[in-house]
Design an enzyme around this catalytic site. Structure first.
Site, PDB file in Angstrom:
ATOM      1  N   GLY A 116       0.773  -1.233   0.000  1.00 48.35           N
ATOM      2  CA  GLY A 116       0.000   0.000   0.000  1.00 48.35           C
ATOM      3  C   GLY A 116       0.801   1.278   0.000  1.00 48.35           C
ATOM      4  O   GLY A 116       0.274   2.333   0.366  1.00 48.35           O
ATOM      5  N   SER A 117       2.061   1.236  -0.446  1.00 56.82           N
ATOM      6  CA  SER A 117       2.826   2.487  -0.463  1.00 56.82           C
ATOM      7  C   SER A 117       2.234   3.453  -1.494  1.00 56.82           C
ATOM      8  O   SER A 117       2.204   4.666  -1.268  1.00 56.82           O
ATOM      9  CB  SER A 117       4.311   2.239  -0.733  1.00 56.82           C
ATOM     10  OG  SER A 117       4.528   1.803  -2.043  1.00 56.82           O
ATOM     11  N   ASN A 118       1.731   2.921  -2.603  1.00 60.09           N
ATOM     12  CA  ASN A 118       1.081   3.801  -3.589  1.00 60.09           C
ATOM     13  C   ASN A 118      -0.248   4.330  -3.057  1.00 60.09           C
ATOM     14  O   ASN A 118      -0.596   5.488  -3.296  1.00 60.09           O
ATOM     15  CB  ASN A 118       0.880   3.061  -4.917  1.00 60.09           C
ATOM     16  CG  ASN A 118       2.154   3.035  -5.736  1.00 60.09           C
ATOM     17  OD1 ASN A 118       2.524   4.031  -6.341  1.00 60.09           O
ATOM     18  ND2 ASN A 118       2.849   1.903  -5.721  1.00 60.09           N
TER      19      ASN A 118
ATOM     20  N   LYS B 198     -15.499 -15.409 -10.857  1.00 57.77           N
ATOM     21  CA  LYS B 198     -15.122 -13.993 -10.716  1.00 57.77           C
ATOM     22  C   LYS B 198     -16.353 -13.076 -10.748  1.00 57.77           C
ATOM     23  O   LYS B 198     -16.426 -12.097 -10.005  1.00 57.77           O
ATOM     24  CB  LYS B 198     -14.167 -13.627 -11.859  1.00 57.77           C
ATOM     25  CG  LYS B 198     -13.510 -12.256 -11.704  1.00 57.77           C
ATOM     26  CD  LYS B 198     -12.779 -11.822 -12.957  1.00 57.77           C
ATOM     27  CE  LYS B 198     -11.487 -12.540 -13.161  1.00 57.77           C
ATOM     28  NZ  LYS B 198     -10.315 -11.844 -12.664  1.00 57.77           N
TER      29      LYS B 198
ATOM     30  N   MET C 152      -3.312  -7.523  -7.574  1.00 56.07           N
ATOM     31  CA  MET C 152      -2.735  -8.635  -8.327  1.00 56.07           C
ATOM     32  C   MET C 152      -3.791  -9.584  -8.890  1.00 56.07           C
ATOM     33  O   MET C 152      -3.696 -10.804  -8.742  1.00 56.07           O
ATOM     34  CB  MET C 152      -1.715  -9.383  -7.450  1.00 56.07           C
ATOM     35  CG  MET C 152      -0.508  -8.532  -7.115  1.00 56.07           C
ATOM     36  SD  MET C 152       0.216  -7.780  -8.598  1.00 56.07           S
ATOM     37  CE  MET C 152       1.671  -6.982  -7.935  1.00 56.07           C
ATOM     38  N   ARG C 153      -4.846  -9.001  -9.497  1.00 61.16           N
ATOM     39  CA  ARG C 153      -5.893  -9.789 -10.157  1.00 61.16           C
ATOM     40  C   ARG C 153      -6.282  -9.121 -11.454  1.00 61.16           C
ATOM     41  O   ARG C 153      -6.143  -7.904 -11.572  1.00 61.16           O
ATOM     42  CB  ARG C 153      -7.194  -9.767  -9.332  1.00 61.16           C
ATOM     43  CG  ARG C 153      -7.129 -10.542  -8.257  1.00 61.16           C
ATOM     44  CD  ARG C 153      -8.257 -10.929  -7.412  1.00 61.16           C
ATOM     45  NE  ARG C 153      -7.601 -11.907  -6.595  1.00 61.16           N
ATOM     46  CZ  ARG C 153      -7.593 -13.181  -6.820  1.00 61.16           C
ATOM     47  NH1 ARG C 153      -8.306 -13.688  -7.790  1.00 61.16           N
ATOM     48  NH2 ARG C 153      -6.895 -13.980  -6.066  1.00 61.16           N
TER      49      ARG C 153
ATOM     50  N   ILE D 244      -8.961  -7.648 -13.898  1.00 57.80           N
ATOM     51  CA  ILE D 244     -10.325  -7.116 -13.811  1.00 57.80           C
ATOM     52  C   ILE D 244     -11.175  -7.782 -14.898  1.00 57.80           C
ATOM     53  O   ILE D 244     -10.778  -7.839 -16.063  1.00 57.80           O
ATOM     54  CB  ILE D 244     -10.320  -5.577 -14.025  1.00 57.80           C
ATOM     55  CG1 ILE D 244      -9.459  -4.879 -12.961  1.00 57.80           C
ATOM     56  CG2 ILE D 244     -11.740  -5.008 -14.054  1.00 57.80           C
ATOM     57  CD1 ILE D 244     -10.035  -4.819 -11.573  1.00 57.80           C
TER      58      ILE D 244
ATOM     59  N   ASN E 234      -4.005   1.624 -14.168  1.00 56.32           N
ATOM     60  CA  ASN E 234      -3.090   0.738 -13.435  1.00 56.32           C
ATOM     61  C   ASN E 234      -1.688   1.327 -13.493  1.00 56.32           C
ATOM     62  O   ASN E 234      -1.352   2.060 -14.418  1.00 56.32           O
ATOM     63  CB  ASN E 234      -3.094  -0.649 -14.097  1.00 56.32           C
ATOM     64  CG  ASN E 234      -2.195  -1.634 -13.373  1.00 56.32           C
ATOM     65  OD1 ASN E 234      -2.156  -1.663 -12.132  1.00 56.32           O
ATOM     66  ND2 ASN E 234      -1.459  -2.443 -14.122  1.00 56.32           N
TER      67      ASN E 234
ATOM     68  N   HIS F 105       2.362   0.040 -13.472  1.00 57.30           N
ATOM     69  CA  HIS F 105       3.154  -1.171 -13.675  1.00 57.30           C
ATOM     70  C   HIS F 105       4.643  -0.794 -13.643  1.00 57.30           C
ATOM     71  O   HIS F 105       5.045   0.175 -14.293  1.00 57.30           O
ATOM     72  CB  HIS F 105       2.781  -1.803 -15.017  1.00 57.30           C
ATOM     73  CG  HIS F 105       3.445  -3.118 -15.240  1.00 57.30           C
ATOM     74  ND1 HIS F 105       3.038  -4.278 -14.593  1.00 57.30           N
ATOM     75  CD2 HIS F 105       4.506  -3.472 -16.002  1.00 57.30           C
ATOM     76  CE1 HIS F 105       3.818  -5.282 -14.967  1.00 57.30           C
ATOM     77  NE2 HIS F 105       4.720  -4.818 -15.824  1.00 57.30           N
TER      78      HIS F 105
HETATM   79  C1  GAR Z   1       3.985  -1.393  -7.267  1.00 58.26           C
HETATM   80  O1  GAR Z   1       5.355  -1.337  -7.514  1.00 58.26           O
HETATM   81  C2  GAR Z   1       3.216  -1.571  -8.561  1.00 58.26           C
HETATM   82  O2  GAR Z   1       3.854  -0.994  -9.664  1.00 58.26           O
HETATM   83  C3  GAR Z   1       3.185  -3.069  -8.700  1.00 58.26           C
HETATM   84  O3  GAR Z   1       2.964  -3.526  -7.374  1.00 58.26           O
HETATM   85  C4  GAR Z   1       3.612  -2.641  -6.462  1.00 58.26           C
HETATM   86  C5  GAR Z   1       2.672  -2.350  -5.324  1.00 58.26           C
HETATM   87  O4  GAR Z   1       3.341  -1.671  -4.301  1.00 58.26           O
HETATM   88  N1  GAR Z   1       2.159  -3.496  -9.588  1.00 58.26           N
HETATM   89  C6  GAR Z   1       2.289  -4.487 -10.459  1.00 58.26           C
HETATM   90  O5  GAR Z   1       3.298  -5.177 -10.547  1.00 58.26           O
HETATM   91  C7  GAR Z   1       1.069  -4.720 -11.354  1.00 58.26           C
HETATM   92  N2  GAR Z   1       1.356  -5.632 -12.382  1.00 58.26           N
HETATM   93  P1  GAR Z   1       2.539  -0.985  -3.104  1.00 58.26           P
HETATM   94  O6  GAR Z   1       1.595  -2.042  -2.530  1.00 58.26           O
HETATM   95  O7  GAR Z   1       3.595  -0.602  -2.108  1.00 58.26           O
HETATM   96  O8  GAR Z   1       1.785   0.198  -3.652  1.00 58.26           O
END
Ligand code: GAR
Length: 188
Positions: free
Chosen positions: A12-14, A65, A90-91, A93, A107, A109
């Site tokens: 959840g840092s984002n 789903k 990580m699913r 949609i 999203n 990536h």
């Molecule tokens: C992030 O680095 C994001 O880019 C990646 O998961 C991480 C989540 O970090 N997403 C993917 O790889 C999607 N394919 P967070 O939980 O600290 O936000």
């Protein structure tokens, strides 16, 4: 004031970076809802601490789903969500949500798409010994990391020596690029 729902499965840092940025630009949008497929994840704890609305579910409790996506859809409608923001969700949609939120799901990536789609993009970049990788924000479509690109930022990793260093720099980029892109989209 626009309302966003963040979908996340992990740390959840984002989620925190987006919430902070929207609080600073407080007249544009707010994080109204967190949706998570991992009830015990750190992101759920962050959201609860911030008194956000949280909906969690366990996919294996459902045979298809469409069943859990219909419940998510009712939550999105109840909260009048304008934009869905996937942040480490990580699913894939499914059609149920995609058809109702066409071009309203984005999203992030950790690669310069179309390179290194799917799982462990940072690991794939290391494996291929690339000198430059980066971060992409894109619209979500029915494919995996295939939707139209909205924003990208590159990162020179030729002088970084460990996966941890690369992850740290990727996160730094994400925490600026994602909130800025969201704000720009919502201001359009
Ligand atoms: C992030 O680095 C994001 O880019 C990646 O998961 C991480 C989540 O970090 N997403 C993917 O790889 C999607 N394919 P967070 O939980 O600290 O936000």
């Amino acid at each position: 004031m626009k309302k966003i729902a963040i979908f996340a499965s992990g740390t959840g840092s984002n989620f925190l970076a987006i919430n902070d940025a929207l609080n600073v630009n407080s007249n544009i949008a707010e994080v109204e809802l967190l949706v998570s497929d991992k009830p015990n994840s750190l992101v759920v704890k962050h959201a609860q601490k911030l008194n956000k609305n949280v909906f969690t579910f366990t996919p294996k409790d459902f045979s298809r789903k469409i069943e859990y996506e219909n419940i998510i859809l009712s939550k999105l409608e109840e909260h009048e969500i304008d934009l869905i923001v996937l942040a480490g969700y990580m699913r894939i949609i499914g059609k149920t949500i995609l058809s109702k939120y066409n071009k309203k799901i984005i999203n992030i990536h950790p690669s310069l798409l179309p390179s290194f789609k799917g799982i462990d993009a940072i690991g794939q970049a290391i494996e291929h010994k690339v000198k430059v990788t980066g971060v992409t924000v894109h619209y979500v479509d029915e494919g995996v990391d295939t939707g139209e690109i909205i924003a990208q930022k590159s990162l020179d990793i030729s002088s970084l020596n460990s996966r941890e260093e690369i992850e740290k720099e990727i996160h730094k980029i994400e925490h600026l690029l994602y909130p800025n892109t969201i704000i720009k989209l919502l201001e359009e």
